[in-house]
Write a protein that holds these residues in place. Structure first.
Motif, PDB file in Angstrom:
ATOM      1  N   PHE A  34      11.889   5.679   5.775  1.00 52.76           N
ATOM      2  CA  PHE A  34      12.666   4.444   5.920  1.00 52.76           C
ATOM      3  C   PHE A  34      11.777   3.273   6.344  1.00 52.76           C
ATOM      4  O   PHE A  34      11.878   2.171   5.809  1.00 52.76           O
ATOM      5  N   HIS A  35      10.927   3.518   7.328  1.00 52.94           N
ATOM      6  CA  HIS A  35      10.086   2.453   7.877  1.00 52.94           C
ATOM      7  C   HIS A  35       9.085   1.967   6.828  1.00 52.94           C
ATOM      8  O   HIS A  35       8.843   0.754   6.703  1.00 52.94           O
ATOM      9  N   ALA A  36       8.508   2.886   6.078  1.00 50.39           N
ATOM     10  CA  ALA A  36       7.538   2.502   5.046  1.00 50.39           C
ATOM     11  C   ALA A  36       8.181   1.584   4.013  1.00 50.39           C
ATOM     12  O   ALA A  36       7.639   0.524   3.676  1.00 50.39           O
ATOM     13  N   ILE A  37       9.342   1.973   3.510  1.00 49.97           N
ATOM     14  CA  ILE A  37      10.019   1.173   2.491  1.00 49.97           C
ATOM     15  C   ILE A  37      10.441  -0.182   3.039  1.00 49.97           C
ATOM     16  O   ILE A  37      10.308  -1.218   2.372  1.00 49.97           O
ATOM     17  N   ALA A  38      10.924  -0.220   4.272  1.00 46.70           N
ATOM     18  CA  ALA A  38      11.358  -1.482   4.877  1.00 46.70           C
ATOM     19  C   ALA A  38      10.210  -2.473   4.997  1.00 46.70           C
ATOM     20  O   ALA A  38      10.429  -3.688   5.042  1.00 46.70           O
ATOM     21  N   ASN A  39       8.971  -1.951   5.032  1.00 46.92           N
ATOM     22  CA  ASN A  39       7.800  -2.811   5.167  1.00 46.92           C
ATOM     23  C   ASN A  39       6.994  -2.918   3.871  1.00 46.92           C
ATOM     24  O   ASN A  39       5.809  -3.255   3.888  1.00 46.92           O
ATOM     25  N   ASN A  40       7.647  -2.602   2.740  1.00 42.13           N
ATOM     26  CA  ASN A  40       7.068  -2.749   1.396  1.00 42.13           C
ATOM     27  C   ASN A  40       5.865  -1.838   1.143  1.00 42.13           C
ATOM     28  O   ASN A  40       4.939  -2.201   0.410  1.00 42.13           O
ATOM     29  N   TYR A  41       5.901  -0.645   1.739  1.00 42.06           N
ATOM     30  CA  TYR A  41       4.912   0.381   1.423  1.00 42.06           C
ATOM     31  C   TYR A  41       5.555   1.452   0.547  1.00 42.06           C
ATOM     32  O   TYR A  41       6.749   1.745   0.681  1.00 42.06           O
ATOM     33  N   ILE A  42       4.763   2.043  -0.314  1.00 43.23           N
ATOM     34  CA  ILE A  42       5.203   3.222  -1.052  1.00 43.23           C
ATOM     35  C   ILE A  42       5.241   4.385  -0.074  1.00 43.23           C
ATOM     36  O   ILE A  42       4.299   4.606   0.685  1.00 43.23           O
ATOM     37  N   SER A  43       6.341   5.125  -0.064  1.00 44.22           N
ATOM     38  CA  SER A  43       6.496   6.279   0.817  1.00 44.22           C
ATOM     39  C   SER A  43       6.253   7.568   0.037  1.00 44.22           C
ATOM     40  O   SER A  43       6.878   7.791  -1.003  1.00 44.22           O
ATOM     41  N   ILE A  44       5.351   8.400   0.542  1.00 42.42           N
ATOM     42  CA  ILE A  44       5.072   9.702  -0.079  1.00 42.42           C
ATOM     43  C   ILE A  44       5.297  10.787   0.968  1.00 42.42           C
ATOM     44  O   ILE A  44       4.572  10.864   1.963  1.00 42.42           O
ATOM     45  N   GLY A  66       0.835  -1.201   0.000  1.00 47.18           N
ATOM     46  CA  GLY A  66       0.000   0.000   0.000  1.00 47.18           C
ATOM     47  C   GLY A  66       0.863   1.241   0.000  1.00 47.18           C
ATOM     48  O   GLY A  66       2.036   1.198  -0.377  1.00 47.18           O
ATOM     49  N   MET A  67       0.271   2.357   0.426  1.00 47.05           N
ATOM     50  CA  MET A  67       0.968   3.639   0.441  1.00 47.05           C
ATOM     51  C   MET A  67       0.890   4.245   1.831  1.00 47.05           C
ATOM     52  O   MET A  67      -0.091   4.062   2.542  1.00 47.05           O
ATOM     53  N   LYS A  68       1.932   4.980   2.194  1.00 46.00           N
ATOM     54  CA  LYS A  68       1.942   5.696   3.463  1.00 46.00           C
ATOM     55  C   LYS A  68       2.456   7.113   3.248  1.00 46.00           C
ATOM     56  O   LYS A  68       3.415   7.328   2.497  1.00 46.00           O
ATOM     57  N   VAL A  69       1.800   8.072   3.907  1.00 47.24           N
ATOM     58  CA  VAL A  69       2.315   9.433   3.958  1.00 47.24           C
ATOM     59  C   VAL A  69       3.342   9.471   5.084  1.00 47.24           C
ATOM     60  O   VAL A  69       3.052   9.069   6.212  1.00 47.24           O
ATOM     61  N   THR A  70       4.540   9.922   4.788  1.00 51.17           N
ATOM     62  CA  THR A  70       5.644   9.799   5.729  1.00 51.17           C
ATOM     63  C   THR A  70       6.369  11.124   5.930  1.00 51.17           C
ATOM     64  O   THR A  70       6.228  12.065   5.155  1.00 51.17           O
TER      65      THR A  70
END
Length: 249
Positions: free
Chosen positions: A215-225, A171-175
């Motif tokens: 960093f955390h989003a990418i490490a957990n296979n999320y798209i980081s925005i 999925g996607m996360k706002v980071t």
């Protein structure tokens, strides 16, 4: 809609071709990019010489300058009509945390901050070109809904895509931007004439990489925005600096 595409890996980079392949099916695209790899040049511009422009058989335009040079020249001299948006990428390699301070991908996008719609800096978090197909699918889906986004003028979205199959993206996360430790010391070498030279070492390890960071989003296979702004004022310290100015020197 008219879109200006650029990057920092050079006009012949596979990531730029992947980006053009998808975005050109939905908008009128103009490509202006460096004539070589310009990674790490941030928002630097060339002031000590003229810039030379080359148009290639595929319609792409290359410039013998930095990523920011390319967007600056395109917006202020090469394009008859200003684009609605600038998109930079798809970079092979992550632009997370402190990386954005040095990133030519982000630098090119930041130069597009004056346009009517927010600029995008796109990166896939791996060096393997096989990851670009998945990243391209992500970009196409994001682009299809971008006009629903309402953000302040001057906003740049720094988008990082996990280096995995499309079906494995969660999925996607706002980071927010994470933070790295200091980099390792430069590596000293001595040339055949006995003169010292230095290789810049690897970036520092992740320091602030907890939940909510890119960093955390990418490490957990999320798209980081991550929304970025060009205003680097540290607003929280304005009053403290003001008080300091009141001291007797």
């Amino acid at each position: 809609m008219k879109i200006l595409l650029s990057n920092d890996d050079g006009f012949a980079a596979a990531g730029l071709s992947e980006l053009y392949q998808h975005i050109s099916t939905m908008a009128d695209c103009v490509v202006v990019a460096p004539d070589r790899d310009c990674s790490g040049l941030s928002s630097s511009i060339t002031l000590d010489r003229p810039l030379r422009v080359t148009e290639h058989d595929n319609g792409f335009i290359s410039i013998d300058g930095t990523p920011a040079d390319c967007v600056h020249l395109a917006l202020n001299g090469l394009m008859d009509k200003l684009p609605d948006r600038v998109i930079s990428g798809i970079n092979l390699g992550a632009n997370l945390g402190d990386d954005v301070l040095y990133s030519g991908t982000v630098g090119a996008a930041m130069e597009g901050r004056f346009m009517s719609k927010c600029a995008l800096a796109l990166s896939v978090c791996g060096r393997d070109k096989s990851n670009l197909e998945s990243a391209g699918r992500v970009v196409k889906r994001l682009f299809s809904v971008l006009d629903r986004l309402d953000v302040p003028k001057g906003t740049v979205l720094n988008i990082n895509i996990p280096a995995c199959d499309f079906g494995d993206i969660r999925g996607m996360k706002v980071t927010r931007l994470g933070h790295r430790e200091r980099p390792a010391p430069p590596v000293k070498v001595v040339d055949p004439r006995g003169k010292a030279a230095y290789w810049v070492a690897k970036v520092g390890r992740e320091l602030d990489a907890g939940e909510g960071t890119d960093f955390h989003a990418i490490a957990n296979n999320y798209i980081s925005i991550t929304p970025l702004q060009y205003d680097q004022t540290h607003h929280g310290t304005l009053s403290q600096v003001g008080k300091w100015l009141g001291v007797n020197l």
